[in-house]
Design an enzyme around this catalytic site. Structure first.
Site, mmCIF file in Angstrom:
data_model
loop_
_atom_site.group_PDB
_atom_site.id
_atom_site.type_symbol
_atom_site.label_atom_id
_atom_site.label_comp_id
_atom_site.label_asym_id
_atom_site.label_seq_id
_atom_site.Cartn_x
_atom_site.Cartn_y
_atom_site.Cartn_z
ATOM 1 N N ARG A 136 37.674 40.760 31.183
ATOM 2 C CA ARG A 136 39.045 40.261 31.048
ATOM 3 C C ARG A 136 39.079 38.750 31.240
ATOM 4 N NH1 ARG A 136 41.062 39.637 36.387
ATOM 5 N NH2 ARG A 136 39.785 40.675 37.964
ATOM 6 N N ASN A 174 47.398 38.249 34.065
ATOM 7 C CA ASN A 174 46.835 38.759 35.317
ATOM 8 C C ASN A 174 45.991 37.672 35.968
ATOM 9 O OD1 ASN A 174 45.828 40.990 37.235
ATOM 10 N ND2 ASN A 174 43.932 40.156 36.381
ATOM 11 N N GLU A 175 46.319 37.351 37.191
ATOM 12 C CA GLU A 175 45.573 36.359 37.966
ATOM 13 C C GLU A 175 45.222 35.119 37.134
ATOM 14 O OE1 GLU A 175 42.253 38.381 39.684
ATOM 15 O OE2 GLU A 175 43.478 39.465 41.131
ATOM 16 N N GLU A 339 49.218 42.316 44.509
ATOM 17 C CA GLU A 339 47.974 43.095 44.462
ATOM 18 C C GLU A 339 47.253 42.937 45.793
ATOM 19 O OE1 GLU A 339 43.852 42.922 41.825
ATOM 20 O OE2 GLU A 339 45.736 42.216 40.949
ATOM 21 N N TRP A 347 33.147 44.046 45.219
ATOM 22 C CA TRP A 347 32.572 42.758 44.850
ATOM 23 C C TRP A 347 32.213 41.892 46.058
ATOM 24 C CZ3 TRP A 347 35.868 39.700 47.357
ATOM 25 C CH2 TRP A 347 37.192 40.126 47.484
#
Length: 695
Positions: A136, A174-175, A339, A347
């Site tokens: 992404r 997103n982010e 989130e 991770w």
């Protein structure tokens, strides 16, 4: 401020701070306190399980469902062919079970047909290698072809769901991270950005200092994006790199505004538009956007760091939510966590089980810091692909709540009880208003400091966080503000390492102090102009009059160096950074260096300016004890009482409730007045514990 008595000043501050807390709340009724949600990806699961899952989400106490952020392939499986029937079913199920929907634009995850047919839509790295399909966040946000496809999908989604009253709002992308992009599209966009900023190539040459090493340009078309991958990190032009950072942040902000404008032309005015920046956002700058209703953040406090004490690796880093919760309020007046991890991630440098209660503590921290929404990533732990080991609130069987899921249910249940006790119109207690604090910070100063640290010991991101932690240890309400903010709202304003400044900004600081404010300035402030050039004058020349001292030299010690500072018979250690100060006759020397060849030189000064004070702290210490003791004296001198909370204990007041959380590995007994009434928790706050009370 100076024409009022202290009690009147405090009364004014109470009204101002209370009014400020109401800004931007039209999407979130005050009585609801905080709204909870969960990420759900129906495209990951068999359709036969959707209703079971949505029903479970409702049964767990969630109030909205976060949908579609990575589902572009499902909504547009072929170019120009849009399919929403599947998503309509999920939105309908949410309505059936009284769940609201937070819809997301899918621009962060492009479908394979785009990379196959239009490879120019993907970013290039510093080696000019085009990114491939398979993850992404790889779309080139300045590429016109990519933008055309984004416009189409966002328009179709807005037309389809923009008047659905069960959709409460939209998350963009997103982010967003302002990813460096060296593609041809970005090269041209960068040149256009430079032309707009500088107008002439002569102005750019002067700003970039291109006379150095024969970097001179005769035309904008000669310019390429400065590239540390090919030129080398140490030898690249810091002014050009600063502009590349600015351009990337501007491009990211404009892209978000581009999506927001499309939505706004189709959706109900009751639907909000936001995005979810990362808590540690070193590239994207929310303050550059114009069309977001507010900004939210993602928070992953625990990713394999030791933190405080023996249990710290299971409790997470409290600085993550501490700073993000204040910083992101500056866009729209409110914020929240979009989130947050519900358990171990996949991770981290290592991924331990969390101490029971930790997820609930994080949720209360976001609430205590003023969060209006709290959403968790994700509902079901996925059984396949890149995030298999990333915990969800439901375990891989699709049915059983995880420990984080149980704690989320406890949090939602307790918030419903707090809602019953909420009383509108409650004002901040006077003792807290007397401690009102602001920390002035922006990303541009982070960029220039991080580029030229001069010592690897300089903790660039966490340096301002250190002062936020000190303020919270005093029990002070503290905001992270931009330089355009009204400083008169605050009794104390802290300016940590604000390297780039100009005369107008220094004048604003001077006026704040002259009118009765208490200003704290630290080393590495105003050493450069806005382009990152040193002044053709003495070190930090613009503030020498303001601080009543002159910076004569700067020292840094080795990792094992043991610098000594003396203040009121107490000794403090330093080895990071030290400014050697020569105070004016009217300036008070608060601390001096007590070893090295410059023993006796001044390290900290205090200067009377009008009705207020300016304190300059010319040293950065690791343990922050010197800075904490200097600041405590300033608060006391300003007529404020202070608490003495240890590291990891954060205490807030909001909406009539005191909330305390414990990130440390030790029990902490809260000192509470006899009038206090405990609502949640116990007076002895255990690691990962939460205490809520009112007085």
């Amino acid at each position: 401020m100076n024409k009022y008595t202290v009690p009147v000043i405090i009364a004014i501050l109470i009204s101002v701070l209370t009014a400020t807390a109401q800004v931007g709340n039209r999407f979130f009724p005050e009585k609801d306190l905080i709204t909870t949600g969960i990420y759900y990806y129906p495209e990951h699961w068999n359709e036969s399980q959707w209703e079971r899952d949505i029903k479970k989400i409702a049964g767990m106490g969630y109030e909205f469902v976060h949908l579609a952020e990575f589902a572009w392939f499902k909504m547009e499986p072929q170019e120009g062919k849009f399919e929403f029937d599947w998503l309509d079913k999920v939105v309908g199920l949410c309505a059936k079970y009284n769940l609201k929907v937070l819809m997301c634009t899918p621009s962060a995850a492009t479908p394979v047909w785009m990379r196959t047919n239009y490879p120019e839509t993907f970013v290039m790295d510093g080696h000019y290698i085009r990114s491939e399909h398979g993850t992404r966040g790889l779309g080139s946000i300045v590429n016109p072809v990519y933008r055309r496809f984004v416009e189409k999908i966002v328009t179709e989604m807005a037309r389809h769901y923009g008047h659905n009253e069960n959709v409460i709002g939209w998350q963009l992308d997103n982010e967003p991270d302002a990813k460096p992009d060296y593609s041809p599209s970005s090269q041209e966009a960068f040149r256009q950005w430079l032309k707009k900023k500088y107008q002439t190539i002569e102005a750019l040459n002067a700003a970039w200092g291109t006379a150095f090493w024969s970097q001179w340009y005769s035309d904008f078309d000669q310019i390429i994006i400065p590239n540390t991958s090919l030129v080398g990190w140490w030898g690249n032009n810091p002014h050009a790199l600063l502009d590349f950072k600015r351009y990337s942040a501007d491009a990211q902000a404009e892209f978000l505004d581009f999506e927001a404008a499309i939505l706004r032309s189709h959706i109900l005015k009751e639907q909000f538009v936001t995005t979810n920046y990362t808590a540690v956002s070193t590239g994207a700058d929310p303050r550059r956007t114009n069309k977001l209703d507010f900004a939210t953040y993602t928070a992953y406090p625990n990713g394999g760091s030791d933190n405080i004490g023996e249990q710290g690796f299971r409790l997470g880093n409290g600085k993550v939510i501490l700073f993000a919760a204040e910083y992101y309020k500056t866009t729209g007046g409110v914020s929240g966590v979009m989130e947050i991890q519900p358990g171990p991630v996949n991770w981290g440098s290592y991924n331990p089980l969390l101490l029971p209660g930790t997820v609930r503590m994080w949720l209360y921290h976001t609430f205590a810091a003023g969060g209006k929404l709290a959403s968790s990533y994700r509902f079901r732990q996925i059984n396949y692909s890149a995030e298999q080991y990333h915990a969800g609130v439901i375990q891989p069987d699709g049915i059983t709540p995880s420990e984080g899921g149980e704690e989320y249910m406890q949090f939602t249940k307790e918030i419903k009880e707090l809602r019953k006790k909420y009383k509108p119109g409650v004002t901040m207690p006077a003792k807290l208003a007397a401690r009102s604090t602001a920390i002035l910070w922006n990303l541009e100063n982070y960029w220039t400091l991080d580029r030229q640290k001069q010592t690897w010991q300089w903790d660039t991101w966490n340096y301002p966080v250190k002062f936020l932690e000190i303020a919270k240890s005093f029990g002070a309400p503290a905001d992270v503000i931009p330089e355009t903010a009204d400083l008169s709202k605050y009794r104390v304003v802290i300016i940590p390492a604000y390297e780039m400044a100009d005369s107008a900004l220094v004048k604003k600081w001077s006026e704040y102090a002259a009118n009765g404010g208490h200003l704290i300035i630290t080393c590495r402030t105003a050493t450069k102009d806005r382009m990152g050039h040193f002044w053709e004058a003495e070190w930090a020349a613009p503030i020498s009059g303001l601080i009543g001292a002159h910076v004569k030299a700067t020292d840094m010690l080795s990792n094992n160096g043991k610098g000594d500072i003396l203040m009121r018979s107490a000794h403090y250690r330093w080895n990071n950074w030290a400014d050697l100060l020569a105070p004016d006759k009217s300036t008070e020397a608060l601390a001096v260096f007590d070893n090295q060849f410059y023993k006796g030189k001044t390290a900290v000064v205090k200067h009377k300016v009008g009705k207020g004070t300016v304190t300059y702290i010319g040293v950065d210490t690791d343990d922050a004890k010197l800075e904490q003791d200097v600041l405590r004296d300033i608060y006391t001198g300003a007529g404020a009482t202070t608490e003495n909370y240890p590291p990891g204990i954060y205490v807030y007041w909001r909406d009539g409730f005191y909330v305390a959380v414990n990130y440390s590995s030790d029990n902490y007994t809260m000192n509470m007045p006899g009038t206090a009434s405990i609502i949640i928790g116990e007076k002895i706050l255990q690691p990962g514990g939460v205490l809520v009370w009112n007085e």
